[in-house]
Design an enzyme around this catalytic site. Structure first.
Site, PDB file in Angstrom:
ATOM      1  N   LYS A 170       0.927  -1.085  -0.102  1.00 28.72           N
ATOM      2  CA  LYS A 170       0.172   0.360  -0.157  1.00 28.72           C
ATOM      3  C   LYS A 170       0.761   1.634   0.058  1.00 28.72           C
ATOM      4  CE  LYS A 170      -3.669   2.702   0.684  1.00 28.72           C
ATOM      5  NZ  LYS A 170      -4.416   3.753  -0.380  1.00 28.72           N
ATOM      6  N   LEU A 186      -5.440   7.109   1.449  1.00 30.65           N
ATOM      7  CA  LEU A 186      -3.980   6.585   1.973  1.00 30.65           C
ATOM      8  C   LEU A 186      -4.012   6.230   3.262  1.00 30.65           C
ATOM      9  CD1 LEU A 186      -1.525   9.333   0.232  1.00 30.65           C
ATOM     10  CD2 LEU A 186      -1.836   6.710  -1.106  1.00 30.65           C
ATOM     11  N   CYS A 239      -2.169   9.226  -6.810  1.00 29.75           N
ATOM     12  CA  CYS A 239      -3.265   9.736  -5.920  1.00 29.75           C
ATOM     13  C   CYS A 239      -4.319  10.949  -6.139  1.00 29.75           C
ATOM     14  CB  CYS A 239      -3.067   9.597  -4.155  1.00 29.75           C
ATOM     15  SG  CYS A 239      -3.796   9.514  -3.516  1.00 29.75           S
ATOM     16  N   LYS A 248       4.552   5.856 -10.567  1.00 33.01           N
ATOM     17  CA  LYS A 248       3.003   5.565 -10.896  1.00 33.01           C
ATOM     18  C   LYS A 248       1.884   6.241 -11.550  1.00 33.01           C
ATOM     19  CE  LYS A 248      -0.778   2.806 -10.227  1.00 33.01           C
ATOM     20  NZ  LYS A 248      -0.958   2.033  -8.903  1.00 33.01           N
ATOM     21  N   GLY A 291      -4.912  -1.823 -14.299  1.00 33.74           N
ATOM     22  CA  GLY A 291      -6.488  -1.248 -15.044  1.00 33.74           C
ATOM     23  C   GLY A 291      -6.697  -2.163 -16.081  1.00 33.74           C
TER      24      GLY A 291
HETATM   25  N1  ORO Z   1      -6.718   5.693  -4.380  1.00 35.85           N
HETATM   26  C1  ORO Z   1      -6.558   5.188  -5.966  1.00 35.85           C
HETATM   27  O1  ORO Z   1      -7.172   5.167  -6.540  1.00 35.85           O
HETATM   28  N2  ORO Z   1      -5.087   5.999  -6.356  1.00 35.85           N
HETATM   29  C2  ORO Z   1      -4.103   5.790  -5.196  1.00 35.85           C
HETATM   30  O2  ORO Z   1      -3.155   6.414  -5.750  1.00 35.85           O
HETATM   31  C3  ORO Z   1      -3.975   5.766  -3.423  1.00 35.85           C
HETATM   32  C4  ORO Z   1      -6.035   6.370  -3.511  1.00 35.85           C
HETATM   33  C5  ORO Z   1      -6.281   6.401  -2.214  1.00 35.85           C
HETATM   34  O3  ORO Z   1      -5.606   5.577  -0.772  1.00 35.85           O
HETATM   35  O4  ORO Z   1      -6.846   6.601  -2.016  1.00 35.85           O
END
Ligand code: ORO
Length: 307
Positions: free
Chosen positions: A44, A72, A126, A160, A245
């Site tokens: 994560k 996050l 994010c 990313k 994806g």
């Molecule tokens: N959610 C996502 O879709 N991508 C991210 O990089 C992070 C989150 C999140 O923690 O909300």
């Protein structure tokens, strides 16, 4: 044959989890590591300090995918670095998503100074931290952070990325990325700031940001394929691609591979189906390869035809 290599890291297999799904806690990561059909695991995305994330509900499955605004939630950077250093038998990709440039540099400095020898991934996309734009939509800021990072970071590092939707943006972002010795690009993060409406309740379905959140799953497959393909056509060959994806079937995996993905990450469908998804996708891909007489994914990777 299904294998891949990113920088010095060998993947015996094709599949990893998408960051965010089944990877916040050691137990979840261990379960994926133990799965025969999983080639590696991403942690994560970490911030320096642990975070509870956004208020719930913050993740909802939809008819053809998902919407999330997790914000996050994570155990803090040390937890994941420690996991990567002590637990796994398969490759671990350490994902970091600092709340500021300084925080990213701090975590990357710790990785540089540790004995971690795997892949690190800087999450520049994010969509769900209130007040924090997706950095990789700011091209100048992206070049600046990568310049700062590569001034000291000597281990394999990827990024990313969020989805892009304009060919000029692919050109511009690829030109920036090609200036750096990146191990890989991971495309795509969720499509940011979608909105779902429940007609029965006449309401949004997640609480944070008045219902706006990142869209994943089948809805985003065409955008994911376009991003993998567009970057494969533009990036230095040494920069590998993680295709993320919209994967729900072996045919979707096959499409990502044709577009140039080196390995494949599964998010929403892993959330829906659990870790058994990886065996199903492997079998479905193997059936397609058998039927078409492919022995090795290297024979088809990046070989998408145009009309
Ligand atoms: N959610 C996502 O879709 N991508 C991210 O990089 C992070 C989150 C999140 O923690 O909300």
């Amino acid at each position: 044959k299904m294998d891949a290599q990113i920088a010095n890291v060998k993947f015996d297999g094709l599949f990893i989890n998408a960051s965010g799904v089944h990877c916040q806690l050691n137990n979840d990561l261990d379960e994926l590591q133990a799965n025969t059909f999983v080639a590696g695991t991403v942690t994560k995305s970490a911030t320096l300090a642990s975070r509870p994330g956004n208020p719930r509900p913050r993740y909802v499955d939809l008819a053809h995918g998902s919407i999330n605004s997790m914000g996050l939630p994570n155990q803090g950077f040390d937890y994941y670095l420690n996991y990567a250093l002590t637990r796994p038998s398969k490759p671990v990709i350490l994902s970091v998503a600092g709340l500021s440039v300084a925080e990213n540099l701090k975590m990357l400095t710790q990785i540089q100074e540790s004995s971690f020898d795997g892949l690190t991934e800087l999450n520049l996309s994010c969509p769900n931290v209130i007040g924090k734009p997706q950095l990789a939509y700011d091209f100048q800021a992206t070049e600046e952070i990568l310049t700062a990072v590569f001034s000291f970071f000597k281990k394999p590092l990827g990024v990313k990325l969020p989805p892009y939707f304009d060919l000029v943006h692919f050109d511009q972002m690829a030109a920036i990325l090609n200036k750096f010795p990146l191990s890989h690009v991971n495309s795509i993060n969720s499509i940011g700031n979608g909105l779902w409406v429940d007609p029965v309740t006449e309401s949004v379905v997640i609480k944070p940001k008045n219902g706006f959140g990142g869209v994943g799953g089948a809805y985003i497959l065409p955008t994911a394929l376009a991003n993998v393909r567009a970057f494969r056509m533009r990036l230095n060959p040494a920069i590998k691609l993680i295709g993320t994806g919209g994967v729900t079937t072996g045919a979707d995996v096959f499409a990502h591979l044709l577009c140039g993905a080196d390995i494949i990450a599964v998010g929403t469908q892993l959330q829906v189906e659990g870790p058994l998804v990886f065996e199903r996708l492997t079998n479905e891909l193997a059936a397609i390869m058998d039927e078409k007489n492919y022995q090795d994914i290297a024979e088809l990777r990046g070989k998408l035809k145009t009309l």
